[in-house]
Design a protein around this motif. Structure first.
Motif, PDB file in Angstrom:
ATOM      1  N   VAL A 214       1.163  -1.565  -0.395  1.00 54.29           N
ATOM      2  CA  VAL A 214      -0.319  -0.164  -0.114  1.00 54.29           C
ATOM      3  C   VAL A 214       0.533   1.724  -0.127  1.00 54.29           C
ATOM      4  O   VAL A 214       1.418   1.570   0.819  1.00 54.29           O
ATOM      5  N   THR A 215       0.573   2.576  -1.267  1.00 54.93           N
ATOM      6  CA  THR A 215       1.295   3.268  -0.755  1.00 54.93           C
ATOM      7  C   THR A 215       0.447   3.932  -0.270  1.00 54.93           C
ATOM      8  O   THR A 215      -1.056   4.375  -0.509  1.00 54.93           O
ATOM      9  N   VAL A 216       0.811   5.722   1.076  1.00 53.40           N
ATOM     10  CA  VAL A 216      -0.429   5.845   1.248  1.00 53.40           C
ATOM     11  C   VAL A 216       0.812   7.268   1.271  1.00 53.40           C
ATOM     12  O   VAL A 216       1.950   7.843   0.397  1.00 53.40           O
ATOM     13  N   PHE A 217      -0.654   8.851   0.439  1.00 54.52           N
ATOM     14  CA  PHE A 217      -0.163   9.597  -0.012  1.00 54.52           C
ATOM     15  C   PHE A 217      -0.319  10.774   0.654  1.00 54.52           C
ATOM     16  O   PHE A 217      -1.350  10.994   1.483  1.00 54.52           O
ATOM     17  N   LEU A 218       0.629  11.470   1.087  1.00 51.15           N
ATOM     18  CA  LEU A 218       1.025  12.304   2.833  1.00 51.15           C
ATOM     19  C   LEU A 218       0.377  13.986   1.661  1.00 51.15           C
ATOM     20  O   LEU A 218       1.583  14.168   1.865  1.00 51.15           O
ATOM     21  N   MET A 219      -0.459  13.972   1.496  1.00 53.44           N
ATOM     22  CA  MET A 219      -0.302  14.717   0.367  1.00 53.44           C
ATOM     23  C   MET A 219      -1.873  15.627   0.698  1.00 53.44           C
ATOM     24  O   MET A 219      -3.051  14.550   0.628  1.00 53.44           O
ATOM     25  N   PRO A 220      -2.641  16.689   0.872  1.00 48.26           N
ATOM     26  CA  PRO A 220      -1.273  18.047   1.042  1.00 48.26           C
ATOM     27  C   PRO A 220      -0.744  18.270   2.185  1.00 48.26           C
ATOM     28  O   PRO A 220      -1.353  18.077   3.182  1.00 48.26           O
ATOM     29  N   ILE A 221       0.167  18.677   2.253  1.00 51.28           N
ATOM     30  CA  ILE A 221       1.139  19.129   3.889  1.00 51.28           C
ATOM     31  C   ILE A 221       1.287  20.290   3.389  1.00 51.28           C
ATOM     32  O   ILE A 221       1.386  21.380   2.347  1.00 51.28           O
ATOM     33  N   MET A 222       0.090  21.447   4.903  1.00 49.27           N
ATOM     34  CA  MET A 222      -0.536  22.722   4.195  1.00 49.27           C
ATOM     35  C   MET A 222       0.704  23.345   5.240  1.00 49.27           C
ATOM     36  O   MET A 222       0.762  23.470   6.086  1.00 49.27           O
ATOM     37  N   PRO A 223       1.356  24.576   4.217  1.00 50.24           N
ATOM     38  CA  PRO A 223       2.133  25.756   5.487  1.00 50.24           C
ATOM     39  C   PRO A 223       1.422  25.818   6.695  1.00 50.24           C
ATOM     40  O   PRO A 223      -0.062  26.730   6.607  1.00 50.24           O
ATOM     41  N   ALA A 224       2.120  25.947   7.863  1.00 49.62           N
ATOM     42  CA  ALA A 224       1.659  26.327   8.493  1.00 49.62           C
ATOM     43  C   ALA A 224       0.351  25.425   9.308  1.00 49.62           C
ATOM     44  O   ALA A 224      -0.406  26.445  10.692  1.00 49.62           O
ATOM     45  N   LEU A 225       0.119  24.786   8.981  1.00 46.79           N
ATOM     46  CA  LEU A 225      -1.004  23.904   9.569  1.00 46.79           C
ATOM     47  C   LEU A 225      -0.895  22.454   9.372  1.00 46.79           C
ATOM     48  O   LEU A 225      -1.645  21.988  10.815  1.00 46.79           O
ATOM     49  N   THR A 226      -0.195  21.762   8.869  1.00 43.93           N
ATOM     50  CA  THR A 226       0.287  20.547   8.814  1.00 43.93           C
ATOM     51  C   THR A 226       1.375  20.088   8.458  1.00 43.93           C
ATOM     52  O   THR A 226       1.999  19.084   8.606  1.00 43.93           O
ATOM     53  N   ASP A 227       2.263  20.992   8.939  1.00 39.33           N
ATOM     54  CA  ASP A 227       3.736  20.551   8.930  1.00 39.33           C
ATOM     55  C   ASP A 227       4.644  20.986   9.583  1.00 39.33           C
ATOM     56  O   ASP A 227       5.813  20.784   9.553  1.00 39.33           O
ATOM     57  N   SER A 228       4.695  21.341  10.851  1.00 34.91           N
ATOM     58  CA  SER A 228       5.177  21.364  12.412  1.00 34.91           C
ATOM     59  C   SER A 228       5.743  19.605  12.076  1.00 34.91           C
ATOM     60  O   SER A 228       5.289  18.064  11.629  1.00 34.91           O
ATOM     61  N   ARG A 229       7.269  19.050  12.322  1.00 33.44           N
ATOM     62  CA  ARG A 229       7.954  18.773  13.170  1.00 33.44           C
ATOM     63  C   ARG A 229       7.035  16.803  13.178  1.00 33.44           C
ATOM     64  O   ARG A 229       7.180  16.051  12.890  1.00 33.44           O
ATOM     65  N   ALA A 230       6.480  17.334  14.386  1.00 31.08           N
ATOM     66  CA  ALA A 230       5.847  16.820  15.681  1.00 31.08           C
ATOM     67  C   ALA A 230       4.352  15.951  14.799  1.00 31.08           C
ATOM     68  O   ALA A 230       4.305  15.171  15.101  1.00 31.08           O
ATOM     69  N   GLN A 231       3.945  16.946  14.382  1.00 29.75           N
ATOM     70  CA  GLN A 231       2.995  16.412  12.711  1.00 29.75           C
ATOM     71  C   GLN A 231       3.623  15.170  12.391  1.00 29.75           C
ATOM     72  O   GLN A 231       2.465  14.128  12.109  1.00 29.75           O
ATOM     73  N   LEU A 232       4.296  16.057  11.492  1.00 25.53           N
ATOM     74  CA  LEU A 232       4.930  15.418   9.914  1.00 25.53           C
ATOM     75  C   LEU A 232       5.235  13.328  11.011  1.00 25.53           C
ATOM     76  O   LEU A 232       5.543  12.953  10.431  1.00 25.53           O
ATOM     77  N   GLU A 233       6.519  14.329  11.749  1.00 30.62           N
ATOM     78  CA  GLU A 233       6.661  12.768  12.824  1.00 30.62           C
ATOM     79  C   GLU A 233       5.475  12.145  13.264  1.00 30.62           C
ATOM     80  O   GLU A 233       5.551  10.260  13.263  1.00 30.62           O
ATOM     81  N   SER A 234       4.598  12.075  13.278  1.00 34.80           N
ATOM     82  CA  SER A 234       3.525  11.179  14.321  1.00 34.80           C
ATOM     83  C   SER A 234       2.992  10.420  12.898  1.00 34.80           C
ATOM     84  O   SER A 234       2.977   8.862  13.168  1.00 34.80           O
ATOM     85  N   LEU A 235       2.588  11.345  11.960  1.00 35.04           N
ATOM     86  CA  LEU A 235       2.086  10.512  10.830  1.00 35.04           C
ATOM     87  C   LEU A 235       2.830   9.637   9.947  1.00 35.04           C
ATOM     88  O   LEU A 235       2.375   8.631   9.879  1.00 35.04           O
ATOM     89  N   VAL A 236       3.921   9.863   9.977  1.00 37.23           N
ATOM     90  CA  VAL A 236       4.964   9.114   9.397  1.00 37.23           C
ATOM     91  C   VAL A 236       5.085   7.781  10.161  1.00 37.23           C
ATOM     92  O   VAL A 236       4.694   6.230   9.806  1.00 37.23           O
ATOM     93  N   ALA A 242       1.181   1.281  10.114  1.00 33.73           N
ATOM     94  CA  ALA A 242       0.156   0.017   9.955  1.00 33.73           C
ATOM     95  C   ALA A 242       0.592  -0.158   9.139  1.00 33.73           C
ATOM     96  O   ALA A 242      -0.288  -1.033   8.084  1.00 33.73           O
ATOM     97  N   GLY A 243       1.455  -0.449   8.268  1.00 35.39           N
ATOM     98  CA  GLY A 243       1.433  -1.881   6.854  1.00 35.39           C
ATOM     99  C   GLY A 243       2.637  -1.091   5.520  1.00 35.39           C
ATOM    100  O   GLY A 243       2.481  -2.192   5.002  1.00 35.39           O
ATOM    101  N   ALA A 244       2.534   0.068   5.809  1.00 34.48           N
ATOM    102  CA  ALA A 244       2.209   0.601   4.260  1.00 34.48           C
ATOM    103  C   ALA A 244       3.686   0.581   3.471  1.00 34.48           C
ATOM    104  O   ALA A 244       4.900   0.730   4.727  1.00 34.48           O
ATOM    105  N   THR A 245       4.202   0.201   2.891  1.00 31.67           N
ATOM    106  CA  THR A 245       5.395  -0.083   2.187  1.00 31.67           C
ATOM    107  C   THR A 245       5.583   1.514   1.334  1.00 31.67           C
ATOM    108  O   THR A 245       7.159   2.056   1.212  1.00 31.67           O
ATOM    109  N   ARG A 246       5.106   2.477   1.258  1.00 34.13           N
ATOM    110  CA  ARG A 246       6.105   3.452  -0.148  1.00 34.13           C
ATOM    111  C   ARG A 246       4.798   5.108   0.723  1.00 34.13           C
ATOM    112  O   ARG A 246       3.816   4.861   0.285  1.00 34.13           O
ATOM    113  N   VAL A 247       5.275   5.995   0.089  1.00 33.72           N
ATOM    114  CA  VAL A 247       4.843   7.209   0.286  1.00 33.72           C
ATOM    115  C   VAL A 247       4.881   8.181  -1.041  1.00 33.72           C
ATOM    116  O   VAL A 247       5.633   8.288  -0.999  1.00 33.72           O
TER     117      VAL A 247
END
Length: 357
Positions: A214-236, A242-247
């Motif tokens: 499964v490819t997970v599409f982490l998009m769109p990443i929205m400036p100042a809304l969803t792009d903090s290091r903590a948000q992205l690290e938690s999501l990744v 969850a077992g995704a193989t590619r992003v």
């Protein structure tokens, strides 16, 4: 209550070829379905496009997910509907999808090329729970030895996983899940009609447990809304568990139709960010190159640490060329062309947010 037929006065009636009836039901409050008989289902991507596939299928037009950033919004204006609320609530349903597809794939000229689903509107949006178009489409594609991919935000995909396993015995099947936001409250503001992120991650896990890459599409990443290091690290990290193989990840882009709707939303919801977004997207649908480079420098170490393969933003011109080359070469792993994981001075480290935004 339900309205049907083409009589004057039916709510939300559209002028579209093949209209059978217009339907509203209590189970789908706030939505109007326009059932049509389609003459064709396969859409050919122009030869000039750099997309890595030549054919798409969209069993629906319009989408109840209500994502404020959706790039497909402007397509509703072709039906004399607006790109805002109408796109979210007026859904065109191609009720004869499987029958039309059967006829098209049975032609001697059909080359059994890859077909992509979910490129314009989500095939597993709420309407699919009522109309069940996807099982017939999946079965028809498999019976005619046509490889295909599905991209969705919809957890209804789980319903069809057994069918997709059977289809995979005949043809290559690729699955993608779109997940952009880790915070539930923010997700419901920006994507009010979508399943929660936790439910989408559970769907990724269910597919992965059946052997799908499964490819997970982490998009769109929205400036100042969803792009903090903590948000992205938690999501990744959640995607990896969850077992995704590619992003695939990428910054927000705002095409005509989507841009006006998103800017209206950000001005109402986050007026403090409105001037910054207006500057960023004043002359382009894309985030600035500076911002995208900064995002690369933040994202790539997170993905590498999580052990995830990755692809660049599939909607930028350079990424579409790269994706096409990847598909043609049959590669299974990739990193973005020309990307580096460095801080602003070229040394490894956390990058500084670009001043432009």
């Amino acid at each position: 209550m339900r309205w049907s037929g083409q009589a004057e006065g039916a709510p939300g009636l559209v002028s579209v070829k093949g209209l059978l009836r217009t339907v509203q039901t209590p189970e789908f409050a706030g939505l109007t379905f326009h059932e049509i008989t389609a003459k064709s289902l396969l859409n050919k991507v122009p030869e000039t496009s750099s997309m890595p596939f030549r054919w798409t299928i969209n069993p629906y037009r319009g989408c109840s997910h209500g994502c404020v950033y959706c790039y497909a919004r402007n397509t509703h204006t072709y039906l004399d509907l607006d790109a805002g609320r109408d796109f979210d609530s007026q859904v065109i349903v191609k009720v004869n999808a499987a029958q039309v597809l059967e006829r098209e794939l049975a032609r001697a000229s059909w080359g059994r090329e890859h077909v992509a689903l979910g490129t314009n509107t989500d095939p597993y949006q709420r309407a699919e729970g009522r109309y069940r178009l996807m099982p017939g489409i999946i079965t028809t594609l498999a019976e005619h030895h046509t490889p295909f991919s599905i991209l969705t935000k919809g957890t209804l995909l789980r319903r069809d996983l057994p069918l997709l396993v059977r289809a995979r015995e005949r043809v290559p099947v690729e699955l993608g899940m779109s997940i952009a936001i880790v915070d539930d409250e923010l997700q419901q503001q920006i994507e009010p009609g979508t399943p929660r992120t936790s439910a989408r991650l559970a769907t990724v896990r269910a597919a992965a447990d059946l052997g799908f890459n499964v490819t997970v599409f982490l998009m769109p990443i929205m400036p100042a809304l969803t792009d903090s290091r903590a948000q992205l690290e938690s999501l990744v990290e959640a995607v990896a568990r969850a077992g995704a193989t590619r992003v695939t990840y990428g910054a927000l882009h705002l095409r005509p139709g989507a841009k006006e709707w998103f800017m209206r939303w950000i001005g109402h919801t986050r007026p403090d960010l409105y001037p910054r977004y207006r500057r960023m997207y004043a002359d382009s649908a894309y985030a600035s190159r500076e911002y995208r480079d900064w995002l690369d420098a933040r994202m790539q170490p997170l993905l590498e640490r999580a052990g995830l393969d990755w692809l660049p933003d599939g909607d930028t011109p350079e990424a579409r060329r790269f994706a096409r080359e990847l598909a043609q070469n049959g590669a299974t792993e990739a990193s973005a062309p020309g990307s580096t994981v460095t801080g602003p001075t070229g040394s490894p480290g956390e990058p500084t947010e670009p001043a432009l935004f």
